[in-house]
Scaffold this motif. Structure first.
Motif, short mmCIF file in Angstrom:
data_model
loop_
_atom_site.label_atom_id
_atom_site.label_comp_id
_atom_site.label_asym_id
_atom_site.label_seq_id
_atom_site.Cartn_x
_atom_site.Cartn_y
_atom_site.Cartn_z
N ALA A 1 0.83 -1.21 0.00
CA ALA A 1 0.00 0.00 0.00
C ALA A 1 0.86 1.26 0.00
O ALA A 1 0.64 2.19 -0.79
CB ALA A 1 -0.93 0.00 1.21
N SER A 2 1.87 1.30 0.87
CA SER A 2 2.74 2.48 0.92
C SER A 2 3.59 2.57 -0.34
O SER A 2 3.89 3.67 -0.82
CB SER A 2 3.62 2.44 2.17
N ALA A 3 3.95 1.43 -0.93
CA ALA A 3 4.71 1.44 -2.18
C ALA A 3 3.88 2.03 -3.32
O ALA A 3 4.39 2.81 -4.14
CB ALA A 3 5.16 0.02 -2.54
N ILE A 4 2.61 1.67 -3.38
CA ILE A 4 1.73 2.21 -4.44
C ILE A 4 1.57 3.72 -4.28
O ILE A 4 1.65 4.47 -5.26
CB ILE A 4 0.36 1.49 -4.40
N VAL A 5 1.33 4.18 -3.04
CA VAL A 5 1.19 5.62 -2.81
C VAL A 5 2.47 6.35 -3.20
O VAL A 5 2.44 7.41 -3.84
CB VAL A 5 0.83 5.91 -1.34
N ALA A 6 3.62 5.78 -2.84
CA ALA A 6 4.91 6.41 -3.17
C ALA A 6 5.14 6.45 -4.67
O ALA A 6 5.60 7.47 -5.20
CB ALA A 6 6.05 5.64 -2.48
N ALA A 7 4.83 5.35 -5.36
CA ALA A 7 5.01 5.32 -6.81
C ALA A 7 4.12 6.35 -7.50
O ALA A 7 4.55 7.05 -8.43
CB ALA A 7 4.72 3.91 -7.33
N LEU A 8 2.86 6.45 -7.05
CA LEU A 8 1.95 7.45 -7.62
C LEU A 8 2.43 8.87 -7.34
O LEU A 8 2.34 9.75 -8.20
CB LEU A 8 0.54 7.25 -7.05
N THR A 9 2.96 9.09 -6.15
CA THR A 9 3.49 10.41 -5.79
C THR A 9 4.68 10.76 -6.67
O THR A 9 4.79 11.89 -7.17
CB THR A 9 3.92 10.44 -4.32
N PHE A 10 5.58 9.79 -6.89
CA PHE A 10 6.76 10.02 -7.74
C PHE A 10 6.31 10.37 -9.16
O PHE A 10 6.83 11.30 -9.78
CB PHE A 10 7.65 8.79 -7.76
N TRP A 11 5.34 9.62 -9.65
CA TRP A 11 4.83 9.87 -11.02
C TRP A 11 4.20 11.26 -11.11
O TRP A 11 4.45 12.00 -12.06
CB TRP A 11 3.81 8.79 -11.36
N LEU A 12 3.40 11.63 -10.10
CA LEU A 12 2.73 12.93 -10.11
C LEU A 12 3.73 14.08 -10.05
O LEU A 12 3.61 15.06 -10.79
CB LEU A 12 1.77 13.00 -8.91
N VAL A 13 4.74 13.94 -9.19
CA VAL A 13 5.78 14.99 -9.08
C VAL A 13 6.54 15.14 -10.39
O VAL A 13 6.82 16.24 -10.86
CB VAL A 13 6.74 14.68 -7.92
N SER A 14 6.84 13.99 -11.03
CA SER A 14 7.55 14.02 -12.30
C SER A 14 6.73 14.70 -13.39
O SER A 14 7.25 15.50 -14.18
CB SER A 14 7.91 12.60 -12.74
N VAL A 15 5.43 14.41 -13.42
CA VAL A 15 4.54 15.04 -14.40
C VAL A 15 4.45 16.54 -14.16
O VAL A 15 4.54 17.34 -15.10
CB VAL A 15 3.13 14.39 -14.34
N LEU A 16 4.29 16.95 -12.93
CA LEU A 16 4.16 18.37 -12.60
C LEU A 16 5.45 19.13 -12.92
O LEU A 16 5.41 20.29 -13.34
CB LEU A 16 3.82 18.53 -11.11
N GLN A 17 6.59 18.46 -12.74
CA GLN A 17 7.87 19.11 -12.99
C GLN A 17 8.05 19.39 -14.49
O GLN A 17 8.65 20.39 -14.88
CB GLN A 17 9.03 18.27 -12.49
N HIS A 18 7.48 18.49 -15.30
CA HIS A 18 7.62 18.66 -16.73
C HIS A 18 6.44 19.42 -17.34
O HIS A 18 6.38 19.64 -18.53
CB HIS A 18 7.78 17.30 -17.43
#
Length: 335
Positions: free
Chosen positions: A318-335
């Motif tokens: 569960a925490s891995a999924i939340v972390a992976a989604l957070t990483f993806w979201l931050v990467s999208v926002l950065q670009h």
């Protein structure tokens, strides 16, 4: 590797890590004080001060083997950057808050490990995982509660045999005093194992930014900051989980509380000296179940224990999924 982090971002990430450490103390305060509160040896407001003190001084007793495992033994330090650390911490914090609100004693430690794995895999794929360290940690999910359970049952048998000629009043009075020692040892083990996990996170962040030179080390200011954040979180309590741990699994008397805390403390001391990041929640739960089962199997509310086990199973994914989604979201926002 992101080698150009500005000072405000670096400080902000360290603050988020310390916030996780604070929540760890808040969430896992029940581990340290549930038994001594439920046996009415100490009032809750005094018990948290007692636990917080021993949480803080733990750095003077243990080495930093667990911090080393977290910093270099879960995911490859070479892929660590600000996004990975931030996503890992968000994954752990979100799961901690969800389980704290529900009163479920899940593992802050495994939430952090799940966050690291999720963020690392989201960045660099499955190859980012250090399987030797992760497998050791996953094995401890099963072993730490079992060791705590077995040790607690053995201690109940020894103590019962040693007390057979004493009156119930004398036994109760003696173990009310002895529980101060066992609670202290457990709080010491809790602070020693759990605070080191955040130390490892901050140290690997500093290492990834070139602030530690060629050698991975944990600066002393990081040690003090993490111990203080955890102790402060413990002071804030965590009464929802105290009720589950100390009252709902099984009813405890001072002798049983002593055995549960001592069995849990021995398990934590061994794991910390070996550098294994175990769950203090799993350990004390196993020990509490052990003292209940030593009395009789029906003394344990197995439906409550079962719901806790489900939380253990889901924590890392569960925490891995939340972390992976957070990483993806931050990467999208950065670009």
């Amino acid at each position: 590797m992101d080698a150009q982090l500005g000072l405000p971002i670096l400080v902000g990430l360290i603050a988020v890590a310390l916030a996780f450490d604070f929540l760890n103390g808040l969430h896992d305060a029940a581990n340290s004080i549930a038994t001594i509160v439920s046996t009415r040896v100490l009032r809750p407001q005094y018990a948290v001060f007692w636990a917080a003190f021993f949480n803080f001084v733990a750095f003077s007793v243990f080495g930093l083997h667990v911090a080393q495992t977290i910093g270099t033994g879960i995911i490859d330090p070479a892929i660590v950057d600000a996004h990975v650390i931030f996503a890992a911490l968000v994954g752990a914090i979100v799961w901690n808050l969800v389980t704290w609100a529900a009163g479920i004693p899940s593992s802050s430690s495994h939430a952090l490990i799940g966050g690291l794995v999720g963020a690392g895999v989201a960045k660099a794929g499955i190859s980012a995982t250090v399987w030797s360290g992760l497998s050791k940690t996953v094995l401890a999910i099963v072993l730490s509660p079992l060791v705590g359970l077995v040790l607690a049952m053995i201690l109940v048998a020894i103590v019962s045999w040693a007390s057979v000629r004493s009156t119930p009043f004398a036994v109760d009075r003696a173990f009310r005093i002895l529980q101060f020692a066992s609670a202290s040892l457990y709080s010491l083990g809790h602070g020693g194992n759990d605070a080191q996990k955040t130390m490892g996170i901050i140290a690997v962040l500093l290492y990834s930014q070139g602030h530690l030179g060629e050698q991975f080390t944990v600066p002393f200011w990081v040690v003090l900051s993490c111990q203080a954040a955890m102790a402060l979180g413990t002071l804030m309590g965590g009464w929802r989980i105290v009720r589950t741990m100390g009252l709902r699994i099984t009813k405890l008397n001072p002798m049983q509380g002593f055995c549960a805390e001592t069995g849990g403390a021995i398990t934590l001391f061994l794991a910390t000296f070996l550098g294994v990041p175990v769950s203090t929640t799993h350990t004390i739960t196993g020990a509490i179940v052990g003292v209940g089962a030593a009395r009789r199997a029906s003394a344990v509310r197995w439906n409550v224990a079962g719901s806790i086990v489900y939380a253990w199973i889901f924590t890392i994914p569960a925490s891995a999924i939340v972390a992976a989604l957070t990483f993806w979201l931050v990467s999208v926002l950065q670009h």
